[in-house]
Design an enzyme around this catalytic site. Structure first.
Site, PDB file in Angstrom:
ATOM      1  N   TYR A 142       1.034  -1.180  -0.091  1.00  0.00           N
ATOM      2  CA  TYR A 142       0.058   0.058  -0.200  1.00  0.00           C
ATOM      3  C   TYR A 142       0.771   1.208  -0.041  1.00  0.00           C
ATOM      4  O   TYR A 142       0.473   2.078  -0.548  1.00  0.00           O
ATOM      5  CB  TYR A 142      -1.137   0.016   1.110  1.00  0.00           C
ATOM      6  CG  TYR A 142      -2.132  -1.241   0.756  1.00  0.00           C
ATOM      7  CD1 TYR A 142      -3.127  -0.749  -0.100  1.00  0.00           C
ATOM      8  CD2 TYR A 142      -2.190  -2.342   1.408  1.00  0.00           C
ATOM      9  CE1 TYR A 142      -3.935  -1.759  -0.404  1.00  0.00           C
ATOM     10  CE2 TYR A 142      -3.166  -3.197   1.055  1.00  0.00           C
ATOM     11  CZ  TYR A 142      -4.162  -2.963   0.044  1.00  0.00           C
ATOM     12  OH  TYR A 142      -5.120  -3.981  -0.239  1.00  0.00           O
ATOM     13  N   GLN A 152     -15.573   2.874  -5.082  1.00  0.00           N
ATOM     14  CA  GLN A 152     -14.788   1.795  -4.441  1.00  0.00           C
ATOM     15  C   GLN A 152     -13.413   2.210  -4.394  1.00  0.00           C
ATOM     16  O   GLN A 152     -12.659   1.515  -3.774  1.00  0.00           O
ATOM     17  CB  GLN A 152     -14.991   0.405  -5.240  1.00  0.00           C
ATOM     18  CG  GLN A 152     -16.492   0.316  -5.024  1.00  0.00           C
ATOM     19  CD  GLN A 152     -16.748  -0.938  -6.109  1.00  0.00           C
ATOM     20  OE1 GLN A 152     -16.480  -2.035  -5.983  1.00  0.00           O
ATOM     21  NE2 GLN A 152     -17.193  -0.185  -7.461  1.00  0.00           N
ATOM     22  N   ASN A 153     -13.082   3.214  -4.946  1.00  0.00           N
ATOM     23  CA  ASN A 153     -11.631   3.534  -5.254  1.00  0.00           C
ATOM     24  C   ASN A 153     -11.090   4.297  -4.120  1.00  0.00           C
ATOM     25  O   ASN A 153     -11.537   5.088  -3.638  1.00  0.00           O
ATOM     26  CB  ASN A 153     -11.303   4.642  -6.325  1.00  0.00           C
ATOM     27  CG  ASN A 153     -11.997   3.844  -7.807  1.00  0.00           C
ATOM     28  OD1 ASN A 153     -11.972   2.796  -7.933  1.00  0.00           O
ATOM     29  ND2 ASN A 153     -12.325   4.780  -8.604  1.00  0.00           N
ATOM     30  N   HIS A 164     -14.379   1.917   0.387  1.00  0.00           N
ATOM     31  CA  HIS A 164     -13.589   1.118   0.673  1.00  0.00           C
ATOM     32  C   HIS A 164     -12.239   1.979   1.330  1.00  0.00           C
ATOM     33  O   HIS A 164     -11.181   1.148   1.438  1.00  0.00           O
ATOM     34  CB  HIS A 164     -12.884   0.368  -0.658  1.00  0.00           C
ATOM     35  CG  HIS A 164     -13.729  -0.826  -0.890  1.00  0.00           C
ATOM     36  ND1 HIS A 164     -13.787  -1.222  -2.145  1.00  0.00           N
ATOM     37  CD2 HIS A 164     -15.014  -1.248  -0.346  1.00  0.00           C
ATOM     38  CE1 HIS A 164     -14.608  -2.304  -2.393  1.00  0.00           C
ATOM     39  NE2 HIS A 164     -15.282  -2.185  -1.426  1.00  0.00           N
ATOM     40  N   GLY A 178     -17.130   2.146 -14.488  1.00  0.00           N
ATOM     41  CA  GLY A 178     -15.663   1.578 -14.398  1.00  0.00           C
ATOM     42  C   GLY A 178     -15.643   0.388 -13.184  1.00  0.00           C
ATOM     43  O   GLY A 178     -14.702   0.453 -12.615  1.00  0.00           O
ATOM     44  N   SER A 208     -16.239  -3.638 -12.265  1.00  0.00           N
ATOM     45  CA  SER A 208     -16.626  -5.009 -12.887  1.00  0.00           C
ATOM     46  C   SER A 208     -17.689  -5.788 -12.389  1.00  0.00           C
ATOM     47  O   SER A 208     -18.053  -6.561 -12.893  1.00  0.00           O
ATOM     48  CB  SER A 208     -15.300  -6.035 -12.654  1.00  0.00           C
ATOM     49  OG  SER A 208     -14.771  -6.064 -11.340  1.00  0.00           O
ATOM     50  N   ASN A 213     -19.038   1.030 -18.875  1.00  0.00           N
ATOM     51  CA  ASN A 213     -17.965   0.170 -18.660  1.00  0.00           C
ATOM     52  C   ASN A 213     -17.052  -0.060 -20.096  1.00  0.00           C
ATOM     53  O   ASN A 213     -17.929  -0.106 -21.090  1.00  0.00           O
ATOM     54  CB  ASN A 213     -18.321  -1.089 -18.042  1.00  0.00           C
ATOM     55  CG  ASN A 213     -17.470  -1.515 -16.925  1.00  0.00           C
ATOM     56  OD1 ASN A 213     -16.746  -0.680 -16.237  1.00  0.00           O
ATOM     57  ND2 ASN A 213     -16.856  -2.706 -17.050  1.00  0.00           N
ATOM     58  N   ALA A 231     -14.672   5.381 -20.063  1.00  0.00           N
ATOM     59  CA  ALA A 231     -15.400   6.358 -19.254  1.00  0.00           C
ATOM     60  C   ALA A 231     -15.187   7.814 -19.710  1.00  0.00           C
ATOM     61  O   ALA A 231     -16.070   8.725 -19.478  1.00  0.00           O
ATOM     62  CB  ALA A 231     -15.241   5.977 -17.885  1.00  0.00           C
TER      63      ALA A 231
HETATM   64  P1  OAD Z   1     -11.892  -3.884 -11.519  1.00  0.00           P
HETATM   65  O1  OAD Z   1     -10.322  -4.183 -11.837  1.00  0.00           O
HETATM   66  O2  OAD Z   1     -12.727  -5.522 -10.794  1.00  0.00           O
HETATM   67  O3  OAD Z   1     -13.037  -3.648 -12.492  1.00  0.00           O
HETATM   68  C1  OAD Z   1     -12.554  -2.536 -13.283  1.00  0.00           C
HETATM   69  C2  OAD Z   1     -13.833  -2.466 -14.649  1.00  0.00           C
HETATM   70  O4  OAD Z   1     -13.248  -1.080 -15.141  1.00  0.00           O
HETATM   71  C3  OAD Z   1     -13.381  -3.555 -15.673  1.00  0.00           C
HETATM   72  O5  OAD Z   1     -14.654  -4.055 -15.781  1.00  0.00           O
HETATM   73  C4  OAD Z   1     -12.857  -2.846 -16.639  1.00  0.00           C
HETATM   74  O6  OAD Z   1     -13.516  -3.151 -17.975  1.00  0.00           O
HETATM   75  C5  OAD Z   1     -13.520  -1.420 -16.447  1.00  0.00           C
HETATM   76  N1  OAD Z   1     -12.604  -0.512 -17.239  1.00  0.00           N
HETATM   77  C6  OAD Z   1     -11.205  -0.405 -17.557  1.00  0.00           C
HETATM   78  N2  OAD Z   1     -10.940   0.754 -17.930  1.00  0.00           N
HETATM   79  C7  OAD Z   1     -12.102   1.415 -18.301  1.00  0.00           C
HETATM   80  C8  OAD Z   1     -12.186   2.958 -18.786  1.00  0.00           C
HETATM   81  N3  OAD Z   1     -11.416   3.615 -19.356  1.00  0.00           N
HETATM   82  N4  OAD Z   1     -13.586   3.096 -18.890  1.00  0.00           N
HETATM   83  C9  OAD Z   1     -14.660   2.243 -18.279  1.00  0.00           C
HETATM   84  N5  OAD Z   1     -14.423   1.029 -17.743  1.00  0.00           N
HETATM   85  C10 OAD Z   1     -13.124   0.842 -17.671  1.00  0.00           C
HETATM   86  O7  OAD Z   1     -12.261  -2.821 -10.103  1.00  0.00           O
HETATM   87  P2  OAD Z   1     -13.370  -2.612  -9.485  1.00  0.00           P
HETATM   88  O8  OAD Z   1     -14.649  -3.031  -9.928  1.00  0.00           O
HETATM   89  O9  OAD Z   1     -13.226  -1.238  -8.995  1.00  0.00           O
HETATM   90  O10 OAD Z   1     -11.505  -3.829  -3.495  1.00  0.00           O
HETATM   91  O11 OAD Z   1     -13.188  -3.490  -8.220  1.00  0.00           O
HETATM   92  C11 OAD Z   1     -14.008  -3.759  -6.922  1.00  0.00           C
HETATM   93  C12 OAD Z   1     -12.985  -3.985  -5.812  1.00  0.00           C
HETATM   94  O12 OAD Z   1     -11.932  -5.096  -5.977  1.00  0.00           O
HETATM   95  C13 OAD Z   1     -12.035  -2.748  -5.437  1.00  0.00           C
HETATM   96  O13 OAD Z   1     -12.432  -1.557  -4.865  1.00  0.00           O
HETATM   97  C14 OAD Z   1     -10.871  -3.579  -4.805  1.00  0.00           C
HETATM   98  C15 OAD Z   1     -10.830  -4.721  -5.583  1.00  0.00           C
HETATM   99  O14 OAD Z   1     -10.251  -6.039  -5.143  1.00  0.00           O
HETATM  100  C16 OAD Z   1     -10.643  -3.962  -2.447  1.00  0.00           C
HETATM  101  O15 OAD Z   1      -9.681  -3.782  -2.342  1.00  0.00           O
HETATM  102  C17 OAD Z   1     -11.426  -4.226  -1.062  1.00  0.00           C
END
Ligand code: OAD
Length: 236
Positions: free
Chosen positions: A57, A92-93, A110, A177, A179, A203, A221
């Site tokens: 981190y 979540q960021n 988060h 953005g 998943s 997305n 996005a």
């Molecule tokens: P992910 O990495 O799981 O998903 C990111 C999503 O963004 C994917 O579906 C990509 O297709 C999409 N993506 C990438 N670039 C993009 C762009 N330029 N425009 C639009 N979409 C784009 O990330 P999160 O969903 O945020 O939790 O993950 C959720 C949580 O899992 C995080 O907060 C973290 C992680 O493990 C913890 O650490 C507790």
């Protein structure tokens, strides 16, 4: 836009910051491709390998410190400033790019990478400096008590009452953005829709919870959100 919305609630994820140069968690160059979640992102890992987890981190904090918001963050700020209703951001960021883009009403479910918490006295403070397992708490001098003020896997999200109230009262829910793989955030869309909200996803690819959305807008996005905000503002 078939109707006039009064309360828009965004849920953002790592994809919203991808065009700022920050890695997402899953997919091609995702953080979890190079590191095992169980080694660095769980509460058990933190207790077992504190210096490894803090080191991970500390590196992430350094990368995030110099990142700048992109067109997607700025589009959301523009919507907050010009939309004649309420606009909230659940994120979540752990980065602070929504704040750097001057957004308000941002809720970090988060946590934030630039905040440190003492597990002994519960003080929380902001810093972009790294921490080590040996560092003393500046408030209570406790040893081995400092941690990033973020949510590890195995811990509850933050601000649950705020989240529940926003999901109860939103009339438009927008996931951008993310998943749609990690609960409880991946279930927010169901809760908002159950309470009557329309739901959109922005997305790169269809999210895992695609079936819950009324419409999915595919693309970067930083390109799709500014256009959407233009459309929404033109309609009011
Ligand atoms: P992910 O990495 O799981 O998903 C990111 C999503 O963004 C994917 O579906 C990509 O297709 C999409 N993506 C990438 N670039 C993009 C762009 N330029 N425009 C639009 N979409 C784009 O990330 P999160 O969903 O945020 O939790 O993950 C959720 C949580 O899992 C995080 O907060 C973290 C992680 O493990 C913890 O650490 C507790």
């Amino acid at each position: 836009m078939p109707k006039k919305y009064r309360k828009i609630v965004f849920l953002t994820g790592a994809g919203i910051s991808a065009e700022s140069g920050l890695a997402t968690f899953r997919g091609g160059n995702g953080l979890w491709n190079n590191r095992n979640v169980d080694d660095v992102a769980t509460i058990q890992a933190f207790y077992n390998n504190r210096n490894d987890v803090l080191g991970f981190y500390n590196e992430l904090r350094n990368e995030i410190a110099t990142a700048e918001p992109n067109a997607a963050h700025f589009a959301m700020t523009r919507l907050q400033q010009k939309f004649p209703g309420e606009v909230y951001i659940l994120t979540q960021n752990v980065d602070t790019l929504h704040e750097k883009a001057q957004s308000n009403n941002v809720c970090h479910i988060h946590g934030q990478i630039n905040k440190i918490r003492c597990m002994h006295c519960n003080n929380v403070w902001e810093t972009w400096n790294g921490i080590t397992a040996e560092a003393l708490c500046p408030f209570c001098q406790a040893k081995e008590s400092l941690r990033p003020d973020i949510v590890f896997f195995g811990e509850e999200i933050m601000f649950t009452p705020v989240v529940r109230e926003l999901l109860r009262s939103a009339d438009l829910f927008i996931a951008a953005g993310t998943s749609g793989e990690i609960p409880p955030a991946s279930d927010f869309v169901r809760e908002a829709c159950k309470n009557g909200a329309a739901a959109l996803a922005f997305n790169l690819e269809p999210p895992a919870n695609s079936a819950c959305f009324d419409r999915i807008i595919l693309g970067k996005a930083g390109e799709t959100l500014p256009k959407f905000v233009d459309t929404l503002l033109a309609a009011v």
